[in-house]
Structure formats: structure tokens, C-alpha cells
Scaffold this motif. Structure first.
Motif, PDB file in Angstrom:
ATOM      1  N   TYR A 159       0.843  -1.196   0.000  1.00 48.51           N
ATOM      2  CA  TYR A 159       0.000   0.000   0.000  1.00 48.51           C
ATOM      3  C   TYR A 159       0.881   1.251   0.000  1.00 48.51           C
ATOM      4  O   TYR A 159       0.663   2.176  -0.774  1.00 48.51           O
ATOM      5  CB  TYR A 159      -0.911   0.023   1.227  1.00 48.51           C
ATOM      6  CG  TYR A 159      -2.088  -0.914   1.150  1.00 48.51           C
ATOM      7  CD1 TYR A 159      -3.314  -0.471   0.679  1.00 48.51           C
ATOM      8  CD2 TYR A 159      -1.980  -2.241   1.555  1.00 48.51           C
ATOM      9  CE1 TYR A 159      -4.405  -1.321   0.613  1.00 48.51           C
ATOM     10  CE2 TYR A 159      -3.065  -3.099   1.495  1.00 48.51           C
ATOM     11  CZ  TYR A 159      -4.272  -2.637   1.021  1.00 48.51           C
ATOM     12  OH  TYR A 159      -5.346  -3.481   0.960  1.00 48.51           O
ATOM     13  N   GLY A 186      -2.181   5.714   1.322  1.00 51.73           N
ATOM     14  CA  GLY A 186      -2.114   6.007   2.753  1.00 51.73           C
ATOM     15  C   GLY A 186      -3.490   6.034   3.383  1.00 51.73           C
ATOM     16  O   GLY A 186      -4.390   5.305   2.985  1.00 51.73           O
ATOM     17  N   ARG A 187      -3.650   6.925   4.329  1.00 55.45           N
ATOM     18  CA  ARG A 187      -4.932   7.066   5.017  1.00 55.45           C
ATOM     19  C   ARG A 187      -5.789   8.114   4.324  1.00 55.45           C
ATOM     20  O   ARG A 187      -5.286   9.124   3.857  1.00 55.45           O
ATOM     21  CB  ARG A 187      -4.706   7.467   6.472  1.00 55.45           C
ATOM     22  CG  ARG A 187      -4.108   6.341   7.270  1.00 55.45           C
ATOM     23  CD  ARG A 187      -3.956   6.715   8.716  1.00 55.45           C
ATOM     24  NE  ARG A 187      -3.648   5.503   9.457  1.00 55.45           N
ATOM     25  CZ  ARG A 187      -3.951   5.319  10.711  1.00 55.45           C
ATOM     26  NH1 ARG A 187      -4.550   6.257  11.393  1.00 55.45           N
ATOM     27  NH2 ARG A 187      -3.650   4.200  11.311  1.00 55.45           N
ATOM     28  N   GLY A 188      -7.083   7.840   4.292  1.00 51.88           N
ATOM     29  CA  GLY A 188      -8.013   8.764   3.657  1.00 51.88           C
ATOM     30  C   GLY A 188      -8.637   9.730   4.645  1.00 51.88           C
ATOM     31  O   GLY A 188      -8.588   9.522   5.857  1.00 51.88           O
ATOM     32  N   ARG A 189      -9.231  10.768   4.091  1.00 50.13           N
ATOM     33  CA  ARG A 189      -9.967  11.732   4.921  1.00 50.13           C
ATOM     34  C   ARG A 189     -11.296  11.113   5.328  1.00 50.13           C
ATOM     35  O   ARG A 189     -11.904  10.363   4.562  1.00 50.13           O
ATOM     36  CB  ARG A 189     -10.229  13.010   4.134  1.00 50.13           C
ATOM     37  CG  ARG A 189      -8.983  13.728   3.695  1.00 50.13           C
ATOM     38  CD  ARG A 189      -9.302  14.965   2.895  1.00 50.13           C
ATOM     39  NE  ARG A 189     -10.489  14.756   2.057  1.00 50.13           N
ATOM     40  CZ  ARG A 189     -11.152  15.726   1.447  1.00 50.13           C
ATOM     41  NH1 ARG A 189     -10.743  16.967   1.563  1.00 50.13           N
ATOM     42  NH2 ARG A 189     -12.204  15.475   0.709  1.00 50.13           N
ATOM     43  N   VAL A 218     -13.935   8.629   3.219  1.00 53.92           N
ATOM     44  CA  VAL A 218     -14.040   7.230   3.623  1.00 53.92           C
ATOM     45  C   VAL A 218     -15.414   6.897   4.201  1.00 53.92           C
ATOM     46  O   VAL A 218     -15.937   5.809   3.992  1.00 53.92           O
ATOM     47  CB  VAL A 218     -12.925   6.886   4.639  1.00 53.92           C
ATOM     48  CG1 VAL A 218     -13.061   5.472   5.147  1.00 53.92           C
ATOM     49  CG2 VAL A 218     -11.556   7.082   3.997  1.00 53.92           C
ATOM     50  N   ARG A 244      -8.108  -0.636  10.252  1.00 54.50           N
ATOM     51  CA  ARG A 244      -7.862   0.689   9.661  1.00 54.50           C
ATOM     52  C   ARG A 244      -8.940   1.006   8.641  1.00 54.50           C
ATOM     53  O   ARG A 244      -8.757   0.831   7.446  1.00 54.50           O
ATOM     54  CB  ARG A 244      -6.487   0.722   9.025  1.00 54.50           C
ATOM     55  CG  ARG A 244      -5.375   0.688  10.044  1.00 54.50           C
ATOM     56  CD  ARG A 244      -4.053   0.907   9.422  1.00 54.50           C
ATOM     57  NE  ARG A 244      -4.034   2.179   8.696  1.00 54.50           N
ATOM     58  CZ  ARG A 244      -2.948   2.698   8.171  1.00 54.50           C
ATOM     59  NH1 ARG A 244      -1.806   2.071   8.286  1.00 54.50           N
ATOM     60  NH2 ARG A 244      -2.984   3.828   7.516  1.00 54.50           N
ATOM     61  N   ASP A 253      -9.820   3.721   7.534  1.00 56.84           N
ATOM     62  CA  ASP A 253      -9.470   4.847   6.679  1.00 56.84           C
ATOM     63  C   ASP A 253      -8.348   4.521   5.684  1.00 56.84           C
ATOM     64  O   ASP A 253      -7.865   5.400   4.980  1.00 56.84           O
ATOM     65  CB  ASP A 253      -9.088   6.059   7.520  1.00 56.84           C
ATOM     66  CG  ASP A 253      -7.907   5.790   8.447  1.00 56.84           C
ATOM     67  OD1 ASP A 253      -7.533   4.617   8.638  1.00 56.84           O
ATOM     68  OD2 ASP A 253      -7.368   6.766   9.001  1.00 56.84           O
ATOM     69  N   GLN A 254      -7.959   3.262   5.611  1.00 60.25           N
ATOM     70  CA  GLN A 254      -6.906   2.865   4.675  1.00 60.25           C
ATOM     71  C   GLN A 254      -7.418   2.967   3.246  1.00 60.25           C
ATOM     72  O   GLN A 254      -8.445   2.401   2.905  1.00 60.25           O
ATOM     73  CB  GLN A 254      -6.450   1.431   4.944  1.00 60.25           C
ATOM     74  CG  GLN A 254      -5.423   0.911   3.953  1.00 60.25           C
ATOM     75  CD  GLN A 254      -4.148   1.728   3.948  1.00 60.25           C
ATOM     76  OE1 GLN A 254      -3.570   1.978   4.993  1.00 60.25           O
ATOM     77  NE2 GLN A 254      -3.711   2.156   2.779  1.00 60.25           N
TER      78      GLN A 254
END
Length: 138
Positions: free
Chosen positions: A48, A54-57, A61, A86, A88-89
Motif C-alpha cells: 500500500y 495512505g490514510r483517507g480523509r 471514507v 484501519r 481509513d486505509q
């Protein structure tokens, strides 16, 4: 992409699903979707990260566009689950041609942001025609 499974096979594309969750999540997903593609587990999120996922807002999400995806799944008979781990991944779609060249790297902003299957097929159809596409991973 599941709707295009036969066309992907006709084009010689090999598909792999990558997830960071294992165990019961994967077992349930395979059972619910009758998935025949291999699943790769990247619990350390290295793949990833390598592709910028990465992480989403939270809005992307868990916002309205994400809920719309879940409503459409319910109309197709699938039951959305509460997010675990996770939530928000970010995910995405990566196309690698037979020579190992990344031809598409699409990072979604959330579950509602993915390229159209036809757009992915257009990229595949544009791969060099030097030989069979065995070894190509979507």
C-alpha cells in the motif's frame, strides 16, 4: 472488476486482490463474493505504501459517496459490515504489464473513488502486443 472477469481472462490478465486484513475478514469476503482470484495479505501495509495508498480523509471514507457505494451493494444482495481495523486505509488499482512496467496506479480517495472497469480495460488493451499477457497483475 468482477463484472469484467470474462473479458479480463480473454485478454490474459491475471488479477490479485490485496488486503491488509486477514483471518475471518478474508474468509467472509471469499464466501460472500465467491471470489476465485488469489488474495494477498499485506498486513504491514508495505505494498500500500509503495503505491502511495495512505490514510483517507473521514469525509471520503465515511461520507455520502461512500454510503452510496454501500447502498448499491445492498441492492445486489451484499451486506456491508462495520469497518474493522484501519477503516481509513485507502485502496486502489494497479496495472503492471508483462515487462513489469506500471501502466496504471490509481489511488482512490475512498470506497466510492475507483476507476471505471472499462477505463482499466482500455489501459490493458493498450499494452504492447509482444506476447501473451500472462503474468500481468491488476
Amino acid at each position: 472488476m468482477r463484472q469484467q472477469e470474462h473479458e479480463l481472462a480473454r485478454l490474459g490478465v491475471q488479477v490479485a486482490v490485496v488486503t491488509f486484513q486477514a483471518g475471518r475478514f478474508v474468509e467472509a469476503y471469499i464466501h460472500e463474493t465467491a471470489l476465485s482470484w488469489p488474495i494477498l495479505i499485506d498486513d504491514a501495509l508495505r505494498l500500500y505504501g509503495a503505491y502511495g495508498m495512505g490514510r483517507g480523509r473521514l469525509w471520503d471514507v465515511l461520507g455520502p459517496s461512500a454510503w452510496w457505494v454501500y447502498v448499491k451493494l445492498m441492492f445486489r444482495g451484499r451486506r456491508p459490515r462495520m469497518p474493522t481495523g484501519r477503516f481509513d486505509q485507502l485502496g486502489g488499482d494497479v496495472l503492471i504489464d508483462p515487462d513489469g512496467i506500471v501502466r496504471l496506479c490509481y489511488v482512490g480517495r475512498g470506497p466510492a473513488h475507483r476507476p471505471a472497469p472499462e477505463a482499466i480495460l482500455d489501459v490493458v488493451r493498450g499494452f504492447p502486443k509482444t506476447g501473451p499477457m500472462n503474468g500481468t497483475t491488476v
